[in-house]
Write an enzyme that holds these catalytic residues in place. Sequence first.
Site, PDB file in Angstrom:
ATOM      1  N   GLN A 115      54.520  39.794 -11.579  1.00 46.99           N
ATOM      2  CA  GLN A 115      53.532  40.551 -12.350  1.00 46.99           C
ATOM      3  C   GLN A 115      53.275  39.940 -13.732  1.00 46.99           C
ATOM      4  O   GLN A 115      52.338  40.351 -14.415  1.00 46.99           O
ATOM      5  CB  GLN A 115      54.000  42.004 -12.521  1.00 46.99           C
ATOM      6  CG  GLN A 115      54.169  42.760 -11.225  1.00 46.99           C
ATOM      7  CD  GLN A 115      52.837  43.084 -10.531  1.00 46.99           C
ATOM      8  OE1 GLN A 115      51.756  42.998 -11.130  1.00 46.99           O
ATOM      9  NE2 GLN A 115      52.913  43.449  -9.259  1.00 46.99           N
TER      10      GLN A 115
ATOM     11  N   HIS B  11      48.553  36.159  -4.669  1.00 45.47           N
ATOM     12  CA  HIS B  11      47.550  37.230  -4.614  1.00 45.47           C
ATOM     13  C   HIS B  11      47.602  38.198  -5.783  1.00 45.47           C
ATOM     14  O   HIS B  11      46.783  39.111  -5.866  1.00 45.47           O
ATOM     15  CB  HIS B  11      47.630  37.974  -3.274  1.00 45.47           C
ATOM     16  CG  HIS B  11      48.828  38.856  -3.095  1.00 45.47           C
ATOM     17  ND1 HIS B  11      48.753  40.217  -3.226  1.00 45.47           N
ATOM     18  CD2 HIS B  11      50.117  38.583  -2.788  1.00 45.47           C
ATOM     19  CE1 HIS B  11      49.950  40.746  -2.985  1.00 45.47           C
ATOM     20  NE2 HIS B  11      50.798  39.776  -2.718  1.00 45.47           N
TER      21      HIS B  11
ATOM     22  N   ASN C 185      56.417  46.152 -11.713  1.00 44.85           N
ATOM     23  CA  ASN C 185      55.135  46.317 -11.033  1.00 44.85           C
ATOM     24  C   ASN C 185      54.593  47.745 -11.063  1.00 44.85           C
ATOM     25  O   ASN C 185      53.419  47.947 -10.821  1.00 44.85           O
ATOM     26  CB  ASN C 185      55.241  45.845  -9.581  1.00 44.85           C
ATOM     27  CG  ASN C 185      56.465  46.389  -8.884  1.00 44.85           C
ATOM     28  OD1 ASN C 185      57.599  46.172  -9.309  1.00 44.85           O
ATOM     29  ND2 ASN C 185      56.254  47.125  -7.822  1.00 44.85           N
TER      30      ASN C 185
ATOM     31  N   THR D 150      55.167  23.737   7.926  1.00 47.30           N
ATOM     32  CA  THR D 150      53.945  23.064   7.493  1.00 47.30           C
ATOM     33  C   THR D 150      53.327  23.814   6.330  1.00 47.30           C
ATOM     34  O   THR D 150      53.198  25.039   6.364  1.00 47.30           O
ATOM     35  CB  THR D 150      52.943  23.004   8.668  1.00 47.30           C
ATOM     36  OG1 THR D 150      53.531  22.219   9.694  1.00 47.30           O
ATOM     37  CG2 THR D 150      51.619  22.395   8.244  1.00 47.30           C
TER      38      THR D 150
ATOM     39  N   ALA E 285      55.963  36.000  -2.651  1.00 44.61           N
ATOM     40  CA  ALA E 285      57.093  36.268  -3.542  1.00 44.61           C
ATOM     41  C   ALA E 285      58.238  36.963  -2.814  1.00 44.61           C
ATOM     42  O   ALA E 285      59.398  36.821  -3.206  1.00 44.61           O
ATOM     43  CB  ALA E 285      56.643  37.098  -4.731  1.00 44.61           C
ATOM     44  N   THR E 286      57.935  37.707  -1.779  1.00 44.57           N
ATOM     45  CA  THR E 286      59.014  38.333  -1.013  1.00 44.57           C
ATOM     46  C   THR E 286      59.940  37.241  -0.473  1.00 44.57           C
ATOM     47  O   THR E 286      61.168  37.331  -0.601  1.00 44.57           O
ATOM     48  CB  THR E 286      58.440  39.167   0.151  1.00 44.57           C
ATOM     49  OG1 THR E 286      57.643  40.209  -0.403  1.00 44.57           O
ATOM     50  CG2 THR E 286      59.542  39.767   1.007  1.00 44.57           C
TER      51      THR E 286
ATOM     52  N   CYS F 151      54.322  61.548  -1.236  1.00 40.19           N
ATOM     53  CA  CYS F 151      53.350  61.609  -0.148  1.00 40.19           C
ATOM     54  C   CYS F 151      52.627  60.293   0.062  1.00 40.19           C
ATOM     55  O   CYS F 151      51.979  60.097   1.079  1.00 40.19           O
ATOM     56  CB  CYS F 151      52.333  62.700  -0.430  1.00 40.19           C
ATOM     57  SG  CYS F 151      53.075  64.323  -0.372  1.00 40.19           S
TER      58      CYS F 151
HETATM   59  C1  LIG Z   1      57.438  42.467  -8.700  1.00 40.04           C
HETATM   60  C2  LIG Z   1      57.049  42.033  -7.325  1.00 40.04           C
HETATM   61  N1  LIG Z   1      57.872  41.240  -6.623  1.00 40.04           N
HETATM   62  C3  LIG Z   1      57.558  40.819  -5.385  1.00 40.04           C
HETATM   63  C4  LIG Z   1      56.388  41.184  -4.769  1.00 40.04           C
HETATM   64  C5  LIG Z   1      56.084  40.692  -3.384  1.00 40.04           C
HETATM   65  O1  LIG Z   1      55.129  39.687  -3.413  1.00 40.04           O
HETATM   66  P1  LIG Z   1      54.413  39.160  -2.090  1.00 40.04           P
HETATM   67  O2  LIG Z   1      53.376  40.173  -1.768  1.00 40.04           O
HETATM   68  O3  LIG Z   1      53.817  37.859  -2.487  1.00 40.04           O
HETATM   69  O4  LIG Z   1      55.442  39.021  -1.038  1.00 40.04           O
HETATM   70  C6  LIG Z   1      55.505  42.019  -5.462  1.00 40.04           C
HETATM   71  C7  LIG Z   1      54.243  42.475  -4.839  1.00 40.04           C
HETATM   72  O5  LIG Z   1      54.152  43.604  -4.355  1.00 40.04           O
HETATM   73  C8  LIG Z   1      55.844  42.443  -6.765  1.00 40.04           C
HETATM   74  O6  LIG Z   1      55.036  43.242  -7.465  1.00 40.04           O
END
Ligand SMILES: Cc1ncc(COP(=O)(O)O)c(C=O)c1O
Lengths: 139, 405
Positions: free
Chosen positions: B183, B205, B155, B244, B74-75, B330
């Site tokens: 989420q 994941h 999240n 790929t 997702a990033t 922390c």
């Molecule tokens: C709201 C949200 N966006 C994006 C991500 C990033 O997803 P990924 O770990 O698949 O890059 C996360 C995961 O931490 C998330 O909770």
Amino acid sequence: MSYSDKVLDHYNNPRNVGSFAKDDPNVGTGVVGAPECGDVMKLQLKINDSGVIEDARFKTFGCGSAIASSSYVTELVKGKHIDEAMAIKNTLIVKELNLPPVKIHCSVLAEDAIKAAISDWKKHKDGAEEPQAARAQEK
Amino acid sequence: MVKTPIYMDNHATTPCDPRVLDAMMPYFTTKFGNAASRNHSFGWEAEEAVDKARNQLASIINAKAKEIIFTSGATESDNLAIKGVVEFYKDKGNHVITCVTEHKAVLDSCRALERQGKATVTYLPVDKHGMVDPDDVRKAITDKTVLISIMYANNEIGTIHPIREIGRIAKEKEVIFHCDAVQAVGKIPVDVEKDGIDLLAMSGHKIYGPKGVGALYVRSKGPRVRLTPIIDGGGHERGMRSGTLNVTGIVGFGAACEIAAKELPEEARRLTELRNRLQAGLFERLDEIYLNGHPTERLPGNLNVSFAYVEGESLLMGINDVAVSSGSACTSATLEPSYVIRALGINEELAHSSIRFGLGRFNTADEVDYVADRVTREVKRLREMSPLYEMAKEGIDLKSVQWKA
Ligand SMILES: Cc1ncc(COP(=O)(O)O)c(C=O)c1O
């Protein structure tokens, strides 16, 4: 992050948790840190007229390393003269507890707490001011 | 007796469901083909598997298979959506609207565009429950706005944004609407048609699939959304994402979606019950604890609580056979308390005291009871050690104290 055995030991079995009566003239109280920073330590030292630290108590809001640092300090200062205690450096705490770099500020806070408690004791020994446990002391 | 350690951090990641792993296995061994190999059965087999997964993903969000672009997570999907739209529509405008509690994948993509002078960004505030006001979205739109990026559900605090309303505003104003639904997908119903979403990021994941695979939904009609790719190469995924395909990951992601979609209504009900049980278990036994996030518009498995006068990391240390996470400085790489919790406008100390419980498919009622007991005991122990608790009990107003840090 994993913790050193010594940090874990102090965290699980903290030494000298508690408070002395704030108005006891032999007690110096140091409160350092700030809640919004995530650490507040209160250290109280019972100091006799010859300047020897007879007993110590702490309460700490903070991470495990902050709790361990303050717990360790209460053991460290007991029996020491205030001049010796004033000379304690945070690096000693870092070494003894194996603190990682991100936790060095906990040891700095503990050093500050010793100094604050002693100067509080001196102040009201000199009759200049009443002990003010509830107020945060200067570093 | 429950088995420890207990995993209750399902917003961070989820374990791969054994059924998902079963679906993936052959693609590691005998069916290892490259989905782009057009001239032999190994390639066809892989392509078929990818097509099936594409349908499984499309189906869980009510999209069409060809609208799904596979990514590494997702990033990447968030980066592609935001940077890709801003680049492609640069002649139309350069203004992006997002919100302060978005994931870093969104916020830092926006910041990068600002730094490069490619976009100006409006970061909308949230209310005390972490919710964006659709009216604020409407007011922020200018004739230069090319993208709105608001997450489906947060999240950390689990708050579900009024996505359908935002989608409607985006349609009306003809602005592209990207939604980070990482989420939400598989946890609550998500429907790109009804919700008016044009781009949507999801991740394998977080829904009991494998790590390292994600997807971006890209609307093909009404309007057709275009993107400039951020990765160039062999032109895979209709030119939007070269490389790929991660066939095993994609197969697992597809299987995970199918299972999640099928089990969603029952699982959402079960998780809500477990979450409420945990919440009651804590709130009945401890004073001065505060719920972070929305009381009702919240992900089923999410509970985020601040335990006043107790620092979050020290609490995590005390419950070391339970895996949860904290908004405490922390525990973060930046040594700052959670920006999401701070955005709620509660006092800073409570941000340091926040714990996120993330319940998931494999948690049980026994585990919930164990965790509630464990946390209650540890909070009480740490409060006995807390100078702040002592002061509060003495009636000292902590806000009136002049702290010298
Ligand atoms: C709201 C949200 N966006 C994006 C991500 C990033 O997803 P990924 O770990 O698949 O890059 C996360 C995961 O931490 C998330 O909770």
